[in-house]
Enzyme design. Structure first.
Site, PDB file in Angstrom:
ATOM      1  N   SER A 347       0.877  -1.172   0.000  1.00  0.00           N
ATOM      2  CA  SER A 347       0.000   0.000   0.000  1.00  0.00           C
ATOM      3  C   SER A 347       0.916   1.223   0.000  1.00  0.00           C
ATOM      4  CB  SER A 347      -0.882   0.017   1.252  1.00  0.00           C
ATOM      5  OG  SER A 347      -1.569   1.243   1.332  1.00  0.00           O
ATOM      6  N   ARG A 348       0.881   1.961  -1.126  1.00  0.00           N
ATOM      7  CA  ARG A 348       1.865   3.039  -1.287  1.00  0.00           C
ATOM      8  C   ARG A 348       1.464   4.299  -0.521  1.00  0.00           C
ATOM      9  NH1 ARG A 348       3.853   0.239  -5.931  1.00  0.00           N
ATOM     10  NH2 ARG A 348       1.986  -0.223  -7.097  1.00  0.00           N
ATOM     11  N   VAL A 349       0.223   4.374  -0.124  1.00  0.00           N
ATOM     12  CA  VAL A 349      -0.269   5.628   0.455  1.00  0.00           C
ATOM     13  C   VAL A 349      -0.739   5.453   1.895  1.00  0.00           C
ATOM     14  CG1 VAL A 349      -2.222   7.230   0.228  1.00  0.00           C
ATOM     15  CG2 VAL A 349      -0.898   6.632  -1.768  1.00  0.00           C
TER      16      VAL A 349
END
Lengths: 495, 166
Positions: A347-349
């Site tokens: 999950s990049r955010v």
């Protein structure tokens, strides 16, 4: 001279399944709606020199020579709070067997294919979407406004996971929209019944097309879902939209494009398949008050063959989302729920939405998991492992048990943090994964329902670091209550 | 293109479908004359089952037909068919079938206003009740009673309600 309003008309020259080529309609535009004498609606999809291509949205016997008249409208869907708790098709018609919608003055109409808001309308994603599922909320968090791809092979529990997230949004003031794209009718019915049974239907809108519906109707399903999502988002609400699944959507678009004589590209998909998905997913985000406030969190799902990880559509959608959760049927068969492969999910955010405590705890857990992966291969060759190595492997086993969560269960954020911290406490030094398997549900119940333990769980959210949390779990007298409950004492429930 | 032949075909034929049938009938007639028996020219014999078409074919000046030879028949008719196909007809929706004289009257008027190459298509649609609807080059105008009723539906219903009250 008689006063009559002119209409535009076109005559069908050729039909191929659900595509008709029409001669006439001189000022037709893309996405204009046309209709023939039998009431069959069509969507203008392409304009060429001598003809207009129309996608037929309704079943009907369209023959060459028949006429289609312009309705002077574009493809729109009626919007309003009456949609909550209902299942509709992409044209806004109720399909759940309940009474049709009454048109009132409050009914808004919106075009399906609106442009995505620009950068100025968006703001930083700083709030977490609590799914109520430990492994996601603690290790792969999702933010409100994020786009997180859910992908995996068949029978890996993706849909159950997505339904659980919807059910866990109860009393969280999140509107949920589930887009079932070309699903079998029985499956759609099952989804509606499951949500209704778990009292999740009252804040959910289902936009569904059956696999037997015309392909153009299936194609516009996610557009309708996003238009409905934007309606609620502009009221300042947080919206969760699930698209199940985009691989099916891509196949339908491929079928339409090939029939419409578009040149095939990679894997026979049309050249603009990337655009079709990207301009859809760009409509998600976290928005400023000037743009309505609220947020749209998108969870597109894709089913694919795990042996061929790098096929066109999954890699396309991975590049346009802010992370992905990879489900494996192998884990599902082993009993792991949800069957997420942590090492291949990202999950990049999400990290920026969590508190410092939660981030530190997650980092600690991931370090243990990474270290244990290295040590496991070594451990096969040693007769007696050092205590520290044994501890790490034991903690890893405990985490494997802790991240298992039965369907239709909700674990709050504070209880998740406690579960993640437990394997590091003194209490668990002499315990193993069997203890966790046996008592996990009781531990969760104790921290959720017991008066003292739930108050303690709420208080830990004010702590700053993971060390403080572990320390509290070690020394706080309230933890003795937990020992007593494990030993059989009844829980003192909140009044 | 043989202008005489083209004008002959369009002479008293105002409906596109009729013009196309004439070209086909004439073509078959001439082909039959060429290939069935070249020695016995059966120009006077009927080539079709349609008495009107037979009458028309028999009325054609033989000098015009003599210009069509086995060498140029296909190219001649190809050009004729293309010309007729390229004409965009005015589509007339009528609630009943018009007699030929009235069709001719309408056709003559239209040709006087819009040129000799003007053609129509007639579609019978009893649901129009009365009046007509027109469609030309993608624009549709409805002058029928059905459309009038649809446009004034609320007023008509209000009037009926008043009537029922009294």
């Amino acid at each position: 001279m008689l006063n009559t309003k002119p209409q535009e008309i076109g005559f069908v020259k050729q039909t191929r399944e659900f595509i008709a080529s029409v001669d006439g309609l001189p000022s037709a535009r893309i996405n204009d709606l046309v209709e023939n004498e039998q009431g069959v609606r069509g969507l203008v999809s392409a304009l060429s020199k001598n003809s207009v291509e129309i996608w037929l949205l309704d079943e009907g016997n369209v023959q060459p020579g028949q006429s289609f008249k312009s309705t002077n409208t574009r493809l729109t869907v009626p919007l309003g709070n009456f949609l909550l708790g209902r299942a509709v098709n992409p044209l806004g018609v109720a399909i759940d067997g309940r009474p049709p919608f009454a048109k009132t003055e409050q009914t808004q109409i919106a075009e399906l294919d609106g442009p995505a808001p620009g950068i100025n309308a968006r703001r930083f994603i700083d709030r977490q979407l609590e799914t109520g599922i430990t492994i996601v909320d603690s290790l792969i968090p999702i933010g409100k406004g994020q786009r997180e791809l859910v992908l995996g092979d068949a029978r890996s529990g993706k849909q159950d996971f997505l339904i659980d997230i919807i059910i866990n949004q109860r009393e969280k003031d999140v509107i949920c929209i589930f887009a079932a794209i070309g699903k079998p009718l029985a499956e759609v019915r099952n989804i509606i019944d499951t949500l209704k049974f778990n009292k999740a239907l009252e804040y959910t809108v289902i936009v569904a097309t059956a696999s037997s519906d015309p392909a153009p109707l299936i194609f516009i399903t996610p557009q309708t879902a996003f238009t409905i999502a934007e309606y609620f988002q502009k009221q300042g609400k947080d919206v969760l939209i699930i698209l199940d699944d985009l691989a099916n959507h891509a196949k339908i678009y491929r079928e339409i494009a090939l029939l419409g004589s578009r040149s095939p590209g990679k894997e026979s998909y049309p050249g603009d398949i990337f655009y079709q998905h990207s301009h859809l997913l760009e409509r998600a985000g976290n928005f400023k008050p000037e743009a309505g406030g609220g947020s749209i969190t998108a969870l597109p799902a894709i089913e694919f063959n795990l042996n061929d990880f790098t096929t066109f559509i999954p890699t396309n959608v991975m590049s346009m989302t802010d992370g992905h959760l990879l489900f494996k049927s192998e884990y599902y068969r082993q009993g792991q729920r949800p069957a997420i492969d942590l090492s291949l999910s990202v999950s990049r955010v999400g990290q920026q939405t969590k508190s410092n405590l939660a981030n530190l705890m997650a980092t600690r857990v991931k370090q243990v998991l990474a270290r244990s992966a290295q040590l496991e291969s070594v451990s096969r060759f040693a007769f007696e492992l050092p205590f520290a190595t044994q501890l790490i492997l034991k903690q890893k086993d405990m985490f494997t048990e802790l991240k298992n969560q039965a369907p239709l269960t909700l674990i709050s954020t504070q209880v998740q943090l406690i579960l993640m911290a437990l394997p590091f406490t003194n209490m668990m030094q002499d315990k193993d994964k069997l203890y966790i398997r046996r008592y996990k549900d009781l531990i969760v119940k104790a921290f959720t329902e017991d008066v003292e333990l739930s108050a303690f769980a709420t208080s830990i959210l004010n702590l700053a670091t993971d060390d403080e949390l572990i320390n509290q779990l070690n020394i706080n007298p309230v933890m003795k209550k937990l020992d007593q409950i494990m030993a059989g004492k009844p829980i003192t429930k909140k009044v | 293109m043989d202008t005489n032949l083209f004008e002959l075909i369009l002479s008293d034929s105002y409906i596109k479908n009729q013009a196309e049938k004439r070209i086909l009938a004439l073509k078959n007639y001439i082909l039959g004359g060429i290939f069935i028996d070249s020695k016995e020219k059966k120009l006077k014999e009927a080539a079709t089952d349609n008495p009107k078409l037979d009458l028309w074919i028999n009325s054609i000046d033989k000098k015009v037909l003599s210009k069509i030879t086995p060498q140029n028949i296909y190219s001649t008719f190809e050009v004729l068919e293309k010309e007729i196909k390229a004409i965009e007809p005015l589509i007339l929706y009528l609630p009943y079938e018009l007699p030929d004289e009235e069709v001719a009257q309408i056709g003559t008027k239209l040709r006087a206003d819009y040129g000799k190459k003007f053609l129509m298509e007639i579609t019978i649609d009893p649901s129009l009740i009365a009046g007509c609807a027109l469609s030309f080059r993608g624009i549709y105008k409805d002058y029928s009673v059905k459309q009038k009723i649809t446009d004034n539906k609320q007023e008509i219903l209000a009037a009926f309600r008043q009537y029922v009250k009294h």
